[in-house]
Design a protein around this motif. Sequence first.
Motif, PDB file in Angstrom:
ATOM      1  N   THR A 124       0.851  -1.195   0.000  1.00 50.62           N
ATOM      2  CA  THR A 124       0.000   0.000   0.000  1.00 50.62           C
ATOM      3  C   THR A 124       0.879   1.234   0.000  1.00 50.62           C
ATOM      4  OG1 THR A 124      -0.135   0.059   2.413  1.00 50.62           O
ATOM      5  CG2 THR A 124      -1.850  -1.184   1.248  1.00 50.62           C
ATOM      6  N   ARG A 125       0.284   2.341  -0.433  1.00 46.83           N
ATOM      7  CA  ARG A 125       0.999   3.610  -0.427  1.00 46.83           C
ATOM      8  C   ARG A 125      -0.006   4.727  -0.206  1.00 46.83           C
ATOM      9  NH1 ARG A 125       2.882   4.377  -6.677  1.00 46.83           N
ATOM     10  NH2 ARG A 125       2.137   6.501  -6.657  1.00 46.83           N
ATOM     11  N   PRO A 126       0.448   5.885   0.259  1.00 43.50           N
ATOM     12  CA  PRO A 126      -0.494   6.983   0.512  1.00 43.50           C
ATOM     13  C   PRO A 126      -1.218   7.427  -0.759  1.00 43.50           C
ATOM     14  CG  PRO A 126       1.602   7.407   1.589  1.00 43.50           C
ATOM     15  CD  PRO A 126       1.805   6.210   0.694  1.00 43.50           C
ATOM     16  N   ILE A 127      -2.444   7.867  -0.580  1.00 46.42           N
ATOM     17  CA  ILE A 127      -3.192   8.460  -1.693  1.00 46.42           C
ATOM     18  C   ILE A 127      -2.458   9.740  -2.079  1.00 46.42           C
ATOM     19  CG2 ILE A 127      -5.360   9.583  -2.354  1.00 46.42           C
ATOM     20  CD1 ILE A 127      -6.749   7.721  -0.276  1.00 46.42           C
ATOM     21  N   PRO A 128      -2.129   9.909  -3.361  1.00 42.39           N
ATOM     22  CA  PRO A 128      -1.387  11.114  -3.756  1.00 42.39           C
ATOM     23  C   PRO A 128      -2.206  12.387  -3.564  1.00 42.39           C
ATOM     24  CG  PRO A 128      -1.814   9.694  -5.665  1.00 42.39           C
ATOM     25  CD  PRO A 128      -2.366   9.004  -4.463  1.00 42.39           C
ATOM     26  N   ASP A 129      -1.519  13.467  -3.259  1.00 44.56           N
ATOM     27  CA  ASP A 129      -2.180  14.742  -3.007  1.00 44.56           C
ATOM     28  C   ASP A 129      -3.019  15.219  -4.188  1.00 44.56           C
ATOM     29  OD1 ASP A 129      -1.180  14.890  -0.436  1.00 44.56           O
ATOM     30  OD2 ASP A 129       0.551  16.124  -1.002  1.00 44.56           O
ATOM     31  N   PHE A 130      -2.548  15.008  -5.434  1.00 50.06           N
ATOM     32  CA  PHE A 130      -3.315  15.474  -6.586  1.00 50.06           C
ATOM     33  C   PHE A 130      -4.666  14.781  -6.667  1.00 50.06           C
ATOM     34  CE2 PHE A 130      -1.457  11.712  -8.555  1.00 50.06           C
ATOM     35  CZ  PHE A 130      -2.471  11.266  -9.397  1.00 50.06           C
ATOM     36  N   LEU A 131      -4.719  13.507  -6.300  1.00 46.73           N
ATOM     37  CA  LEU A 131      -5.987  12.772  -6.326  1.00 46.73           C
ATOM     38  C   LEU A 131      -6.888  13.216  -5.184  1.00 46.73           C
ATOM     39  CD1 LEU A 131      -7.873  10.651  -7.473  1.00 46.73           C
ATOM     40  CD2 LEU A 131      -6.662   8.959  -6.070  1.00 46.73           C
ATOM     41  N   ARG A 132      -6.303  13.359  -4.016  1.00 41.97           N
ATOM     42  CA  ARG A 132      -7.063  13.835  -2.848  1.00 41.97           C
ATOM     43  C   ARG A 132      -7.708  15.187  -3.171  1.00 41.97           C
ATOM     44  NH1 ARG A 132      -6.755  11.984   2.165  1.00 41.97           N
ATOM     45  NH2 ARG A 132      -4.881  10.789   1.682  1.00 41.97           N
ATOM     46  N   HIS A 133      -6.931  16.089  -3.760  1.00 43.30           N
ATOM     47  CA  HIS A 133      -7.434  17.408  -4.120  1.00 43.30           C
ATOM     48  C   HIS A 133      -8.543  17.313  -5.179  1.00 43.30           C
ATOM     49  CE1 HIS A 133      -7.476  21.692  -4.887  1.00 43.30           C
ATOM     50  NE2 HIS A 133      -7.297  21.441  -6.186  1.00 43.30           N
ATOM     51  N   ALA A 134      -8.341  16.487  -6.208  1.00 41.49           N
ATOM     52  CA  ALA A 134      -9.346  16.338  -7.273  1.00 41.49           C
ATOM     53  C   ALA A 134     -10.679  15.833  -6.711  1.00 41.49           C
ATOM     54  CB  ALA A 134      -8.833  15.392  -8.354  1.00 41.49           C
ATOM     55  N   ILE A 135     -10.621  14.883  -5.804  1.00 46.62           N
ATOM     56  CA  ILE A 135     -11.847  14.351  -5.191  1.00 46.62           C
ATOM     57  C   ILE A 135     -12.515  15.418  -4.336  1.00 46.62           C
ATOM     58  CG2 ILE A 135     -12.755  12.690  -3.513  1.00 46.62           C
ATOM     59  CD1 ILE A 135     -10.656  10.679  -4.656  1.00 46.62           C
ATOM     60  N   GLU A 136     -11.751  16.122  -3.527  1.00 49.76           N
ATOM     61  CA  GLU A 136     -12.312  17.170  -2.671  1.00 49.76           C
ATOM     62  C   GLU A 136     -12.979  18.261  -3.500  1.00 49.76           C
ATOM     63  OE1 GLU A 136      -8.936  18.302  -0.302  1.00 49.76           O
ATOM     64  OE2 GLU A 136      -9.203  16.603   1.071  1.00 49.76           O
TER      65      GLU A 136
END
Length: 143
Positions: A124-136
């Motif tokens: 496993t690896r952390p959810i990348p910031d760009f994806l977190r931001h896109a979802i938010e």
Amino acid sequence: MPSYRFKHRLKVRFSEVDSAQIVFHAHFLNYLDIAVSEYFSEGLKLERVEMAKSGKFAYIVKKVTLEFDTPAVVNDWLNIWCKTVEMGNTSFVMRFLITRDGEDKPLLKAENVYVSYDFTNQATRPIPDFLRHAIEVYEGCAP
């Protein structure tokens, strides 16, 4: 569905029904996967295959919960509603409703847990910031 921003529409095909003339339960998992693909490409404007190939982001399914209410039959037009409702460090949770065109009553309710995954290191690896931001941004708030 007021709390769901994203919807994908598909038609039930003859090959998806069983001897009882209703959609075989396993096909609903495929319907959810199709909706997630479209959520990423149409909603978030991100291509899953390209992200996986480049090593930016890939995921695996950790847990699936399905609750069947009403069967679907051949030629039904289905609306698959989905949204991200929670994001942890390495995982995210999506909820789904499947309704028949013109109806609000769900045929199926589902919740899937996905894990951000590095296939090279098989970890496993952390959810990348760009994806977190896109979802938010897409969902209009932090899930």
